[in-house]
Design a protein around this motif. Structure first.
Motif, PDB file in Angstrom:
ATOM      1  N   UNK A  22       0.828  -1.207   0.000  1.00  0.00           N
ATOM      2  CA  UNK A  22       0.000   0.000   0.000  1.00  0.00           C
ATOM      3  C   UNK A  22       0.862   1.257   0.000  1.00  0.00           C
ATOM      4  N   UNK A  23       2.183   1.070   0.016  1.00  0.00           N
ATOM      5  CA  UNK A  23       3.089   2.214   0.058  1.00  0.00           C
ATOM      6  C   UNK A  23       3.374   2.660   1.475  1.00  0.00           C
ATOM      7  N   UNK A  24       3.048   1.808   2.461  1.00  0.00           N
ATOM      8  CA  UNK A  24       3.237   2.169   3.874  1.00  0.00           C
ATOM      9  C   UNK A  24       4.422   1.371   4.424  1.00  0.00           C
ATOM     10  N   UNK A  25       5.357   2.082   5.047  1.00  0.00           N
ATOM     11  CA  UNK A  25       6.572   1.429   5.533  1.00  0.00           C
ATOM     12  C   UNK A  25       6.448   0.867   6.945  1.00  0.00           C
ATOM     13  N   UNK A  26       5.364   1.197   7.618  1.00  0.00           N
ATOM     14  CA  UNK A  26       5.212   0.731   9.002  1.00  0.00           C
ATOM     15  C   UNK A  26       5.008  -0.778   9.032  1.00  0.00           C
ATOM     16  N   UNK A  27       5.386  -1.350  10.161  1.00  0.00           N
ATOM     17  CA  UNK A  27       5.158  -2.779  10.366  1.00  0.00           C
ATOM     18  C   UNK A  27       4.353  -2.929  11.650  1.00  0.00           C
ATOM     19  N   UNK A  28       3.480  -3.889  11.654  1.00  0.00           N
ATOM     20  CA  UNK A  28       2.709  -4.166  12.857  1.00  0.00           C
ATOM     21  C   UNK A  28       3.450  -5.236  13.644  1.00  0.00           C
ATOM     22  N   UNK A  29       3.622  -5.014  14.926  1.00  0.00           N
ATOM     23  CA  UNK A  29       4.344  -5.995  15.743  1.00  0.00           C
ATOM     24  C   UNK A  29       3.399  -7.039  16.327  1.00  0.00           C
ATOM     25  N   UNK A  30       2.107  -6.769  16.235  1.00  0.00           N
ATOM     26  CA  UNK A  30       1.148  -7.722  16.800  1.00  0.00           C
ATOM     27  C   UNK A  30       0.999  -8.945  15.924  1.00  0.00           C
ATOM     28  N   UNK A  31       0.684 -10.032  16.562  1.00  0.00           N
ATOM     29  CA  UNK A  31       0.420 -11.276  15.837  1.00  0.00           C
ATOM     30  C   UNK A  31      -1.083 -11.430  15.685  1.00  0.00           C
ATOM     31  N   UNK A  32      -1.491 -12.018  14.579  1.00  0.00           N
ATOM     32  CA  UNK A  32      -2.910 -12.308  14.396  1.00  0.00           C
ATOM     33  C   UNK A  32      -3.178 -13.657  15.035  1.00  0.00           C
ATOM     34  N   UNK A  33      -4.034 -13.667  16.072  1.00  0.00           N
ATOM     35  CA  UNK A  33      -4.298 -14.935  16.768  1.00  0.00           C
ATOM     36  C   UNK A  33      -5.628 -15.509  16.326  1.00  0.00           C
ATOM     37  N   UNK A  34      -5.545 -16.613  15.608  1.00  0.00           N
ATOM     38  CA  UNK A  34      -6.763 -17.340  15.234  1.00  0.00           C
ATOM     39  C   UNK A  34      -6.617 -18.725  15.831  1.00  0.00           C
ATOM     40  N   UNK A  35      -7.616 -19.135  16.559  1.00  0.00           N
ATOM     41  CA  UNK A  35      -7.517 -20.399  17.301  1.00  0.00           C
ATOM     42  C   UNK A  35      -7.514 -21.604  16.360  1.00  0.00           C
ATOM     43  N   UNK A  36      -6.379 -21.778  15.689  1.00  0.00           N
ATOM     44  CA  UNK A  36      -6.164 -22.957  14.836  1.00  0.00           C
ATOM     45  C   UNK A  36      -7.339 -23.293  13.918  1.00  0.00           C
ATOM     46  N   UNK A  99       2.868   9.894  -5.682  1.00  0.00           N
ATOM     47  CA  UNK A  99       2.088   9.842  -4.435  1.00  0.00           C
ATOM     48  C   UNK A  99       2.688   8.749  -3.558  1.00  0.00           C
ATOM     49  N   UNK A 100       2.611   8.949  -2.236  1.00  0.00           N
ATOM     50  CA  UNK A 100       3.174   7.952  -1.309  1.00  0.00           C
ATOM     51  C   UNK A 100       2.320   6.695  -1.261  1.00  0.00           C
ATOM     52  N   UNK A 101       1.004   6.887  -1.281  1.00  0.00           N
ATOM     53  CA  UNK A 101       0.082   5.742  -1.192  1.00  0.00           C
ATOM     54  C   UNK A 101      -1.000   5.897  -2.264  1.00  0.00           C
ATOM     55  N   UNK A 102      -1.758   4.833  -2.485  1.00  0.00           N
ATOM     56  CA  UNK A 102      -2.849   4.917  -3.472  1.00  0.00           C
ATOM     57  C   UNK A 102      -3.936   5.872  -2.989  1.00  0.00           C
ATOM     58  N   UNK A 103      -4.135   5.948  -1.664  1.00  0.00           N
ATOM     59  CA  UNK A 103      -5.134   6.887  -1.131  1.00  0.00           C
ATOM     60  C   UNK A 103      -4.741   8.324  -1.447  1.00  0.00           C
ATOM     61  N   UNK A 104      -3.457   8.613  -1.283  1.00  0.00           N
ATOM     62  CA  UNK A 104      -2.976   9.961  -1.590  1.00  0.00           C
ATOM     63  C   UNK A 104      -3.097  10.237  -3.091  1.00  0.00           C
ATOM     64  N   UNK A 105      -2.818   9.220  -3.904  1.00  0.00           N
ATOM     65  CA  UNK A 105      -2.937   9.368  -5.360  1.00  0.00           C
ATOM     66  C   UNK A 105      -4.379   9.685  -5.736  1.00  0.00           C
ATOM     67  N   UNK A 106      -5.300   9.012  -5.066  1.00  0.00           N
ATOM     68  CA  UNK A 106      -6.729   9.250  -5.318  1.00  0.00           C
ATOM     69  C   UNK A 106      -7.096  10.699  -4.997  1.00  0.00           C
ATOM     70  N   UNK A 107      -6.556  11.193  -3.874  1.00  0.00           N
ATOM     71  CA  UNK A 107      -6.835  12.575  -3.463  1.00  0.00           C
ATOM     72  C   UNK A 107      -6.244  13.576  -4.465  1.00  0.00           C
TER      73      UNK A 107
END
Length: 197
Positions: A22-36, A99-107
């Motif tokens: 999406x053009x975003x450099x951030x990373x999420x540190x959280x894990x997605x927990x789905x009970x198997x 544009x940095x992101x597609x949202x910004x390009x849209x704007x």
């Protein structure tokens, strides 16, 4: 106008994709927990569709229309669908690095900063064609906004089907992109299976 206000990193996590698409450099540190839980075939198909819609910022009805048009075109429906999404004007602006992101390009497109073949276009879903010239309006080129954008996107790789002149904020669509050169992590065959039920 309907707007998707879901937090981006949260949505990326739930779809199991990297925010870099999406053009975003951030990373999420959280894990997605789905009970198997094992995902059903329908669940996998739906997730691929949601992923494509989320990446390109397209809502359900226009996305369905893209699918129906792609189905009528000659060739593979899935590849046609991805090609049509790539050739949206907002996506081309993003790919050219204006544009940095597609949202910004849209704007940027919404705010009437973009010329296609010398004519002002303010429709983000406008389909560009091979040979089209896309550029930022002359009086907007010197604005601080674009200097900041180019600092961020300067090192970004422009796809081979586009030619970008970042100094003059101008680009040319050399050809329609083949599926092999579209680097989006979507399995379009699952989308075709979902819609052809």
């Amino acid at each position: 106008m309907a707007v998707n206000r879901v937090p981006v990193l949260k949505r990326c996590r739930s779809l199991g994709m990297d925010p870099i698409y999406l053009g975003i450099d951030k990373k999420s540190t959280r894990e997605l927990r789905r009970a198997n839980r094992k995902m059903s075939e329908y669940g996998l198909q739906l997730r691929e569709k949601q992923k494509a819609k989320f990446i390109y910022g397209v809502l359900e009805k226009p996305f369905r229309n893209y699918y129906e048009k792609a189905d009528k075109m000659p060739g593979m429906t899935g590849a046609n669908l991805m090609q049509m999404l790539e050739l949206r004007l907002d996506n081309v602006i993003f790919r050219l690095g204006f544009a940095r992101t597609r949202k910004e390009a849209r704007q940027i497109v919404d705010h009437k900063h973009v010329l296609v073949n010398g004519k002002q276009v303010n429709i983000p879903s406008y389909q560009v064609k091979a040979g089209d010239t896309v550029e930022i309006k002359e009086n907007k080129k010197s604005s601080v906004r674009y200097k900041g954008i180019l600092e961020v996107t300067g090192g970004r790789l422009v796809p081979e089907w586009l030619e970008s002149d970042q100094e003059n904020l101008k680009g040319v669509v050399k050809e329609a992109p083949a599926r092999e050169v579209i680097d989006v992590p979507v399995n379009e065959m699952l989308i075709v299976e979902l819609y052809s039920k």
